[in-house]
Design an enzyme around this catalytic site. Structure first.
Site, PDB file in Angstrom:
ATOM      1  N   ASP A 101      54.632 -72.920 -59.465  1.00 24.61           N
ATOM      2  CA  ASP A 101      54.251 -71.508 -59.544  1.00 24.61           C
ATOM      3  C   ASP A 101      54.669 -70.938 -60.901  1.00 24.61           C
ATOM      4  O   ASP A 101      54.668 -71.665 -61.896  1.00 24.61           O
ATOM      5  CB  ASP A 101      54.890 -70.745 -58.379  1.00 24.61           C
ATOM      6  N   HIS A 165      55.385 -63.650 -59.212  1.00 23.12           N
ATOM      7  CA  HIS A 165      54.642 -64.407 -58.208  1.00 23.12           C
ATOM      8  C   HIS A 165      55.441 -65.591 -57.653  1.00 23.12           C
ATOM      9  O   HIS A 165      55.527 -65.800 -56.435  1.00 23.12           O
ATOM     10  CB  HIS A 165      53.334 -64.895 -58.841  1.00 23.12           C
ATOM     11  N   SER A 480      47.946 -66.605 -51.860  1.00 24.86           N
ATOM     12  CA  SER A 480      49.193 -67.058 -52.478  1.00 24.86           C
ATOM     13  C   SER A 480      50.385 -66.769 -51.583  1.00 24.86           C
ATOM     14  O   SER A 480      51.400 -67.466 -51.636  1.00 24.86           O
ATOM     15  CB  SER A 480      49.414 -66.361 -53.825  1.00 24.86           C
TER      16      SER A 480
END
Length: 691
Positions: A101, A165, A480
């Site tokens: 990620d 994220h 996600s």
């Protein structure tokens, strides 16, 4: 990306030799990276002509461009029926989840290692530790990859997360238990991952500009060799051929090494055939709602209140602002030019759409967006905002035109209970599978709307210039977010069954999923796959649809892949022959799909084998659910087992007879022994729908 040679070899020397045959002398200037820890391949700068020459060389599996991919909780785990006090394995702390990620914010309370012992002895990874990053006994390893040269301004050349994220996904999968977490008071509660005692290994592959194939493959190469148990990857692009897709290639090699890859299904919904990460050896996860939604009210000067959708942390109190209609003459989109033209500074502006950065820089007090598409997932903004329906927008505009000095305010968001949850959110990508239509994708769905989890303090709530809200936890939506829920569930199953194969873990999760209703999800299985994830039941599924590398090789042979390529990929003497030329319907998959053309009936025969992991002595009866357009027969209809790990085979014959009134038909096969209900969806569909 072929298999790594078993004997000792120098990857750089081998790859340079191959490059010299294509580009001549100076090949070292073309070679960017060699993969060699878990598979064999390299990244090089080539022209189109050189690419074609390289593709024709003996020993080359595939040559494809280095494409860019994009990034695709206080309530979600409880909503799934997975409470904090659920039964835990004593070996959960030995499980390592590899998070591919944007990196991680290691100081987050979600990654506190209090009470953790040293990393498991199987761990072979490292912690790349620049001056601004340190691992611990929770985050046991970290690496970063950047094949595109110089790091852009604002980025951090380390495993540290500058975007948020990666921190969010890592804490969702395996974050430690943190009480009183919230986004500035919204979503308040206890934040935790699915496996709070598991370890995290970080592989930073994504940056502000995206996630490049070369970096994704490098991370897979390292993660496999480092000893991770599950790989979680919440990124993807538009679907590509399996061996021109870096994620599919990496996941194939992970599968060979006993590691399940959990992938986001994509955020291109509700368009048909938009699902990404379609390889049958990985888990593709759609996004669905939880029973909490955020509503933001717009209060007008005449006292009328309209509810919209957003996550608005700003509290304007009782202060009201002038409200105007924004946008250009041809449309209602608000940009810096139209905002300036309408003198929007210090005002609330009604727009069909808007540039967030422009609105902040110009000093707009707030934005009311008219949008009928945003109903099931809220977004955060760098200024007060509420997305209302067009009908409510019409009422607001009538108010603007009815008074000389219209005013309004936008209130801080409030939380409502969503009694209809779970249902698949509109942005979640849909099937059918665009690569192999008769493999059902997505595989299942998990919470992905309005998820609160840890965030990087190197950025703000939105990352938009002018947003000054630095927070420890943020609320975000996307596949996600659903992907790490499935990753955490897979790790949970792995902690109880460390010797189960990736396919076995995947089967357990799919066949125990909560069935979902097509009434709330009109795309049915193409929206939610096998259903909504149920981790508690997945540790005791009763039966498993298992598969090994050879099963996927047979599948690929049947799909027309070149035997030479397959031999290089597998690293053994695998070859396509009449014996290994398997059909897609015979891959031992936990779901069933068959396609036909409009107006054409079709019959398919599926061969399946299940492994008994329930009671040593048990008998399962086949229960069939199907509409009239779907005829399903199972032989034998009863499976009797006398021992654990015993295997039994059966044949499912499915005929679909399309009508003019529908394009898809949903059924199910349930193996029931009175304790376990092993459910597989069956879907027949038209590939060229008339409507």
């Amino acid at each position: 990306m072929g298999d790594r040679p078993k004997a000792e070899f120098s990857p750089s020397a081998l790859h340079l030799t191959m490059l010299k045959q294509v580009v001549g002398s100076g090949a070292q200037d073309y070679l960017l990276h060699s993969y060699h820890r878990s598979f064999n391949g390299f990244v090089a700068k080539l022209t189109e002509e050189e690419k074609q020459k390289m593709a024709g060389m003996k020993g080359v599996v595939s040559v494809f461009p280095n494409q860019k991919n994009k990034l695709l909780t206080t309530r979600s785990w409880d909503f799934m029926g997975f409470p904090m006090n659920v039964t835990r394995s004593t070996t959960e702390s030995d499980i390592i989840i590899g998070m591919l990620d944007t990196g991680i914010w290691p100081e987050s309370e979600s990654f506190n290692d209090e009470g953790f012992g040293p990393p498991p002895v199987k761990w072979k990874g490292i912690c790349q530790e620049p001056s601004n990053f340190t691992c611990n006994n929770k985050v046991i390893g970290a690496r970063y990859y950047h094949s595109q040269g110089k790091v852009d301004p604002g980025e951090i050349p380390s495993p540290r997360d500058s975007e948020g994220h990666g921190t969010h996904t890592a804490s969702t999968a395996a974050g430690h238990v943190v009480s009183k977490a919230s986004l500035l008071g919204l979503g308040s509660g206890t934040a935790r991952g699915g496996v709070p005692s598991a370890r995290i290994a970080v592989y930073k592959i994504c940056w502000f500009i995206g996630c490049w194939d070369a970096d994704i493959l490098a991370a897979f190469d390292d993660a496999i060799a480092d000893g991770v148990d599950i790989i979680s990857l919440s990124a993807g692009g538009w679907p590509r051929d399996y061996f021109e897709d870096a994620i599919a290639i990496g996941a194939f090699h992970a599968m060979k090494n006993g590691i399940l890859t959990s992938n986001a299904a994509g955020n291109e919904g509700p368009s048909r055939k938009s699902v990404s990460n379609c390889s049958p050896w990985s888990l593709s996860v759609a996004a669905s709602t939880i029973d909490r939604k955020f509503v933001t009210q717009v209060k007008l000067g005449n006292g009328a209140i309209y509810e919209g959708v957003s996550v608005n942390t700003f509290d304007l109190g009782n202060f009201t602002y002038p409200i105007i209609r924004g946008g250009g003459k041809s449309d209602g989109y608000c940009s810096i030019d139209t905002l300036n033209t309408t003198s929007a500074r210090g005002k609330i502006v009604v727009c069909d759409g808007f540039s967030e950065e422009d609105a902040v820089s110009f000093g707009v007090a707030g934005v009311v967006t008219e949008n009928d598409n945003i109903k099931d997932a809220a977004s955060t903004y760098a200024l007060p905002e509420s997305s209302i329906s067009y009908s409510n927008g019409t009422d607001i505009v009538k108010y603007l035109n009815s008074t000389r000095k219209p005013t309004a305010t936008i209130l801080k968001s409030i939380e409502y209970k969503d009694k209809l949850a779970p249902y698949v959110v509109s942005f979640s990508s849909r099937g059918p599978n665009p690569i192999t239509s008769d493999i059902l994708k997505p595989d299942l769905t998990a919470p992905g709307a309005d998820i609160l989890a840890a965030w990087s303090e190197a950025t703000t709530v939105t990352g938009v210039p002018g947003d000054k809200r630095v927070v420890a936890y943020n609320i975000v939506s996307g596949t996600s977010m659903s992907c790490p829920h499935a990753s955490g569930a897979a790790a949970y199953v792995k902690s109880f069954h460390p010797k189960w194969s990736p396919a076995a873990i995947k089967s357990a999760i799919m066949t125990t999923a909560y069935p979902m209703s097509a009434a709330a999800n009109k795309e049915a299985e193409f929206a939610y796959g096998s259903g909504h994830i149920n981790p508690v039941k997945a540790i005791d599924p009763g039966l498993l649809y298992d598969a090994e590398e050879i099963d996927y090789v047979k599948f690929l042979c049947g799909q027309g892949y070149n035997a030479t390529q397959l031999k290089l990929v597998t690293g053994d003497n695998s070859a396509c022959s009449e014996k290994t030329n398997g059909t897609v319907w015979d891959l031992n998959y936990p779901s069933f799909a068959l396609s036909t053309l409009y107006g054409k009936s079709v019959t398919r025969v599926f061969h399946r084998t299940v492994t008994n992991v329930g009671s040593s002595s048990s008998s399962y009866k086949a229960i069939i659910k199907a509409p009239s357009a779907l005829s399903i027969k199972v032989e034998p209809s009863v499976l009797s087992f006398k021992s654990l790990r015993e295997k039994q085979s059966f044949v499912v014959t499915v005929e679909v007879t399309p009508s003019e009134s529908a394009n898809s038909y949903s059924g199910a096969l349930i193996w029931d022994d009175g304790v376990h209900q092993v459910r597989s969806p069956i879907i027949g569909f038209v590939t060229n729908p008339k409507k």
